[in-house]
Design a protein around this motif. Sequence first.
Motif, PDB file in Angstrom:
ATOM      1  N   ILE A 265     -20.961 -19.857  10.691  1.00 17.03           N
ATOM      2  CA  ILE A 265     -22.092 -19.188  11.326  1.00 17.03           C
ATOM      3  C   ILE A 265     -22.491 -19.945  12.586  1.00 17.03           C
ATOM      4  O   ILE A 265     -22.716 -19.360  13.631  1.00 17.03           O
ATOM      5  N   LYS A 266     -22.588 -21.263  12.481  1.00 18.08           N
ATOM      6  CA  LYS A 266     -22.888 -22.112  13.635  1.00 18.08           C
ATOM      7  C   LYS A 266     -22.127 -23.413  13.475  1.00 18.08           C
ATOM      8  O   LYS A 266     -22.016 -23.951  12.378  1.00 18.08           O
ATOM      9  N   GLU A 267     -21.619 -23.927  14.594  1.00 15.42           N
ATOM     10  CA  GLU A 267     -20.853 -25.172  14.574  1.00 15.42           C
ATOM     11  C   GLU A 267     -21.540 -26.229  15.421  1.00 15.42           C
ATOM     12  O   GLU A 267     -22.287 -25.916  16.346  1.00 15.42           O
ATOM     13  N   ASP A 268     -21.269 -27.475  15.093  1.00 13.29           N
ATOM     14  CA  ASP A 268     -21.783 -28.630  15.840  1.00 13.29           C
ATOM     15  C   ASP A 268     -23.298 -28.609  15.992  1.00 13.29           C
ATOM     16  O   ASP A 268     -23.828 -28.733  17.095  1.00 13.29           O
ATOM     17  N   VAL A 269     -23.994 -28.436  14.872  1.00 11.32           N
ATOM     18  CA  VAL A 269     -25.456 -28.460  14.899  1.00 11.32           C
ATOM     19  C   VAL A 269     -25.947 -29.717  14.192  1.00 11.32           C
ATOM     20  O   VAL A 269     -25.266 -30.276  13.328  1.00 11.32           O
ATOM     21  N   LYS A 270     -27.117 -30.165  14.568  1.00 15.19           N
ATOM     22  CA  LYS A 270     -27.725 -31.344  13.952  1.00 15.19           C
ATOM     23  C   LYS A 270     -28.082 -31.036  12.497  1.00 15.19           C
ATOM     24  O   LYS A 270     -28.219 -29.880  12.106  1.00 15.19           O
ATOM     25  N   GLU A 271     -28.274 -32.087  11.728  1.00 15.22           N
ATOM     26  CA  GLU A 271     -28.533 -31.936  10.298  1.00 15.22           C
ATOM     27  C   GLU A 271     -29.771 -31.084  10.015  1.00 15.22           C
ATOM     28  O   GLU A 271     -29.745 -30.212   9.151  1.00 15.22           O
ATOM     29  N   ASP A 272     -30.856 -31.320  10.742  1.00 22.93           N
ATOM     30  CA  ASP A 272     -32.089 -30.561  10.505  1.00 22.93           C
ATOM     31  C   ASP A 272     -31.881 -29.068  10.750  1.00 22.93           C
ATOM     32  O   ASP A 272     -32.300 -28.230   9.949  1.00 22.93           O
ATOM     33  N   GLU A 273     -31.229 -28.751  11.869  1.00 16.33           N
ATOM     34  CA  GLU A 273     -30.975 -27.348  12.188  1.00 16.33           C
ATOM     35  C   GLU A 273     -30.040 -26.719  11.158  1.00 16.33           C
ATOM     36  O   GLU A 273     -30.244 -25.585  10.722  1.00 16.33           O
ATOM     37  N   ALA A 274     -29.027 -27.471  10.740  1.00 13.24           N
ATOM     38  CA  ALA A 274     -28.081 -26.963   9.742  1.00 13.24           C
ATOM     39  C   ALA A 274     -28.795 -26.656   8.429  1.00 13.24           C
ATOM     40  O   ALA A 274     -28.552 -25.615   7.807  1.00 13.24           O
ATOM     41  N   ASN A 275     -29.696 -27.542   8.024  1.00 16.52           N
ATOM     42  CA  ASN A 275     -30.446 -27.312   6.783  1.00 16.52           C
ATOM     43  C   ASN A 275     -31.384 -26.115   6.905  1.00 16.52           C
ATOM     44  O   ASN A 275     -31.557 -25.352   5.956  1.00 16.52           O
ATOM     45  N   ASP A 276     -31.999 -25.945   8.082  1.00 18.60           N
ATOM     46  CA  ASP A 276     -32.869 -24.784   8.311  1.00 18.60           C
ATOM     47  C   ASP A 276     -32.078 -23.480   8.202  1.00 18.60           C
ATOM     48  O   ASP A 276     -32.519 -22.516   7.567  1.00 18.60           O
ATOM     49  N   ILE A 277     -30.912 -23.461   8.839  1.00 16.26           N
ATOM     50  CA  ILE A 277     -30.059 -22.266   8.794  1.00 16.26           C
ATOM     51  C   ILE A 277     -29.628 -21.990   7.361  1.00 16.26           C
ATOM     52  O   ILE A 277     -29.663 -20.845   6.893  1.00 16.26           O
ATOM     53  N   LYS A 278     -29.254 -23.046   6.663  1.00 17.32           N
ATOM     54  CA  LYS A 278     -28.830 -22.893   5.263  1.00 17.32           C
ATOM     55  C   LYS A 278     -29.957 -22.293   4.424  1.00 17.32           C
ATOM     56  O   LYS A 278     -29.732 -21.372   3.640  1.00 17.32           O
ATOM     57  N   GLU A 279     -31.172 -22.802   4.604  1.00 22.13           N
ATOM     58  CA  GLU A 279     -32.317 -22.285   3.848  1.00 22.13           C
ATOM     59  C   GLU A 279     -32.556 -20.805   4.133  1.00 22.13           C
ATOM     60  O   GLU A 279     -32.812 -20.018   3.215  1.00 22.13           O
ATOM     61  N   LYS A 280     -32.472 -20.419   5.411  1.00 26.10           N
ATOM     62  CA  LYS A 280     -32.699 -19.015   5.780  1.00 26.10           C
ATOM     63  C   LYS A 280     -31.650 -18.099   5.151  1.00 26.10           C
ATOM     64  O   LYS A 280     -31.977 -17.027   4.640  1.00 26.10           O
ATOM     65  N   LEU A 281     -30.402 -18.530   5.208  1.00 28.64           N
ATOM     66  CA  LEU A 281     -29.332 -17.700   4.646  1.00 28.64           C
ATOM     67  C   LEU A 281     -29.416 -17.634   3.124  1.00 28.64           C
ATOM     68  O   LEU A 281     -29.195 -16.575   2.528  1.00 28.64           O
ATOM     69  N   GLU A 282     -29.748 -18.750   2.498  1.00 28.83           N
ATOM     70  CA  GLU A 282     -29.885 -18.748   1.043  1.00 28.83           C
ATOM     71  C   GLU A 282     -31.078 -17.901   0.607  1.00 28.83           C
ATOM     72  O   GLU A 282     -31.024 -17.229  -0.421  1.00 28.83           O
ATOM     73  N   ALA A 283     -32.145 -17.914   1.405  1.00 28.60           N
ATOM     74  CA  ALA A 283     -33.309 -17.078   1.101  1.00 28.60           C
ATOM     75  C   ALA A 283     -32.943 -15.600   1.173  1.00 28.60           C
ATOM     76  O   ALA A 283     -33.513 -14.771   0.460  1.00 28.60           O
ATOM     77  N   ALA A 284     -31.962 -15.275   2.019  1.00 28.27           N
ATOM     78  CA  ALA A 284     -31.500 -13.887   2.137  1.00 28.27           C
ATOM     79  C   ALA A 284     -30.509 -13.529   1.027  1.00 28.27           C
ATOM     80  O   ALA A 284     -30.119 -12.374   0.900  1.00 28.27           O
ATOM     81  N   GLY A 285     -30.083 -14.523   0.251  1.00 33.33           N
ATOM     82  CA  GLY A 285     -29.185 -14.255  -0.877  1.00 33.33           C
ATOM     83  C   GLY A 285     -27.758 -14.736  -0.703  1.00 33.33           C
ATOM     84  O   GLY A 285     -26.906 -14.484  -1.549  1.00 33.33           O
ATOM     85  N   ALA A 286     -27.478 -15.445   0.387  1.00 38.43           N
ATOM     86  CA  ALA A 286     -26.113 -15.898   0.659  1.00 38.43           C
ATOM     87  C   ALA A 286     -25.835 -17.262   0.026  1.00 38.43           C
ATOM     88  O   ALA A 286     -26.758 -18.011  -0.289  1.00 38.43           O
ATOM     89  N   THR A 287     -24.564 -17.556  -0.124  1.00 39.39           N
ATOM     90  CA  THR A 287     -24.123 -18.885  -0.526  1.00 39.39           C
ATOM     91  C   THR A 287     -23.608 -19.567   0.736  1.00 39.39           C
ATOM     92  O   THR A 287     -22.786 -19.002   1.463  1.00 39.39           O
ATOM     93  N   VAL A 288     -24.109 -20.783   0.998  1.00 43.40           N
ATOM     94  CA  VAL A 288     -23.816 -21.470   2.255  1.00 43.40           C
ATOM     95  C   VAL A 288     -23.311 -22.878   1.968  1.00 43.40           C
ATOM     96  O   VAL A 288     -23.777 -23.537   1.043  1.00 43.40           O
ATOM     97  N   THR A 289     -22.375 -23.326   2.801  1.00 43.20           N
ATOM     98  CA  THR A 289     -21.840 -24.679   2.700  1.00 43.20           C
ATOM     99  C   THR A 289     -21.995 -25.369   4.044  1.00 43.20           C
ATOM    100  O   THR A 289     -21.738 -24.764   5.080  1.00 43.20           O
ATOM    101  N   LEU A 290     -22.422 -26.625   4.009  1.00 47.95           N
ATOM    102  CA  LEU A 290     -22.476 -27.429   5.233  1.00 47.95           C
ATOM    103  C   LEU A 290     -21.233 -28.301   5.271  1.00 47.95           C
ATOM    104  O   LEU A 290     -20.920 -28.985   4.312  1.00 47.95           O
ATOM    105  N   LYS A 291     -20.550 -28.258   6.384  1.00 47.30           N
ATOM    106  CA  LYS A 291     -19.330 -29.063   6.530  1.00 47.30           C
ATOM    107  C   LYS A 291     -19.472 -29.990   7.703  1.00 47.30           C
ATOM    108  O   LYS A 291     -20.151 -29.749   8.632  1.00 47.30           O
TER     109      LYS A 291
END
Length: 121
Positions: free
Chosen positions: A95-121
């Motif tokens: 979904i997004k590449e080369d993002v800082k940890e805080d932004e990555a966690n925010d994106i993960k939370e938003k997607l999980e709140a929508a019902g998705a399964t997300v992985t940070l790599k």
Amino acid sequence: MAFDKDAIIASLKEASISDLNDLVKAIEEEFDVSAAAPVAVAGAAGGDAAAKDSFTVELTEPGSAKVKVIKAVKDITGLGLKDAKDLVDGAPSAIKEDVKEDEANDIKEKLEAAGATVTLK
């Protein structure tokens, strides 16, 4: 017993590869050591996230609320509706590449709140 290092080196220079190989094996057995070069072992799966500078947010599975996930992807990425849908339909996808940890966690939370399964790599 003292030994002459230079004499040993001179003898080794004259030895054949086969003789040197036998010598290495004998030393390994005699002293219970290995001549193999040490290898660094990577951390366990998931690794130490704090040591990373940037992350890739990967949509692993859109889940059952696909429309909500498409809308979230559209909002996060700024893509158009069709492109966001294609990204979600192509899961797993970055979904997004080369993002800082805080932004990555925010994106993960938003997607999980929508019902998705997300992985940070």
